[in-house]
Design a protein around this motif. Sequence first.
Motif: not given
Length: 129
Positions: A44, A105-106, A108-109, A112
């Motif tokens: 991130h 997207r990053a 969320r990654r 997760d």
Amino acid sequence: MSEVGKSGIIAKMIGPKKRWRAYRARVKELPEGHRTAVVAIERHLMHFVPTDADSSASMFEDLADLFEQAVADGTPIREVVGEDPVEFAETFARNYSDGGYVPARARRRLADGIERAAAEDTAGADGTV
């Protein structure tokens, strides 16, 4: 280091190779859950562009320091990053740069990755696999 080496994009993003390799070796020594968390945060943080290579290298070294201390103190991952890992990472990065664009997207990654790390951390503490 030569001027060419100092001006490369990799050197600007992550610092000199020697510091980067030392940082990665420290991360590799962390317990699995903490290592997973650091790798997720690291990924991130690559979206943030510090003003110079030294700031970037310092940022990653400080991240390793934080998680090494958490391991030494027995601090769970969630106590380190809180409930919102994206907020944690972005606040952490602001200490080293003005920030950068981070796609959804990053974000969320990262969330997760921390969820997986916290699960590994909990499983390790329980003695279950």
